[in-house]
Design an enzyme around this catalytic site. Structure first.
Site, PDB file in Angstrom:
ATOM      1  N   GLU A 122       0.518  -1.331  -0.328  1.00  0.00           N
ATOM      2  CA  GLU A 122      -0.243  -0.100  -0.115  1.00  0.00           C
ATOM      3  C   GLU A 122       1.004   1.181   0.696  1.00  0.00           C
ATOM      4  O   GLU A 122       1.800   1.264   0.649  1.00  0.00           O
ATOM      5  CB  GLU A 122      -0.578   0.515   1.283  1.00  0.00           C
ATOM      6  CG  GLU A 122      -1.600   1.127   1.241  1.00  0.00           C
ATOM      7  CD  GLU A 122      -2.499   1.116   2.783  1.00  0.00           C
ATOM      8  OE1 GLU A 122      -3.616   2.334   2.901  1.00  0.00           O
ATOM      9  OE2 GLU A 122      -2.804  -0.009   3.085  1.00  0.00           O
ATOM     10  N   LEU A 123       1.201   2.153  -1.280  1.00  0.00           N
ATOM     11  CA  LEU A 123       1.674   3.470  -1.085  1.00  0.00           C
ATOM     12  C   LEU A 123       0.255   4.158  -0.572  1.00  0.00           C
ATOM     13  O   LEU A 123      -0.595   4.901  -1.379  1.00  0.00           O
ATOM     14  CB  LEU A 123       1.716   3.924  -2.264  1.00  0.00           C
ATOM     15  CG  LEU A 123       3.443   2.122  -2.967  1.00  0.00           C
ATOM     16  CD1 LEU A 123       3.445   2.587  -4.190  1.00  0.00           C
ATOM     17  CD2 LEU A 123       4.559   2.274  -1.899  1.00  0.00           C
TER      18      LEU A 123
END
Length: 129
Positions: A122-123
């Site tokens: 997850e960014l």
């Protein structure tokens, strides 16, 4: 009472250290480092991900170290539109996003993708206050 200050490193068990380095360094811009007699890690800021190859891990370790079993969230400073363009140019598919999320840093907007082992990455960009 124990008071935890921050995370120093985590260990990621991977099928291929070389493939993981290519992804995390080439796609996410982390720094490859070598330490402790040739072990590999990926450094970003004041944290790092130590890499253990499946079947060749170090003691002590998790009970069942398995490639593809991690969910990781990284706070990024690059706008998500720029990240999406970079991922497309790198041949990395976005699995989900941008979507609103909430975590230890508060409210943020996230993109989700997979690393070579299938770990969920997850960014997230912190939303303005």
């Amino acid at each position: 009472m124990i008071r935890v200050a921050r995370l120093d490193h985590l260990v990621l068990t991977v099928a291929s250290i070389e493939a993981s380095i290519r992804f995390y360094q080439g796609v996410l811009g982390m720094e490859e480092i070598t330490f402790a007699a040739g072990r590999k890690a990926l450094r970003f800021g004041r944290q790092q991900i130590n890499l253990h190859e499946a079947g060749r891990t170090f003691e002590p370790k998790a009970i069942r170290p398995t490639p593809g079993s991690a969910d990781l969230c990284f706070i990024v400073e690059t706008p998500l539109a720029d990240i999406a363009a970079h991922l497309a140019a790198s041949g990395v598919a976005i699995e989900l996003g941008p979507v609103p999320r909430e975590g230890a840093s508060g409210a943020f907007t996230s993109l989700y993708l997979r690393d070579p082992d299938g770990n969920l990455v997850e960014l997230s960009v912190i939303d303005p206050a």
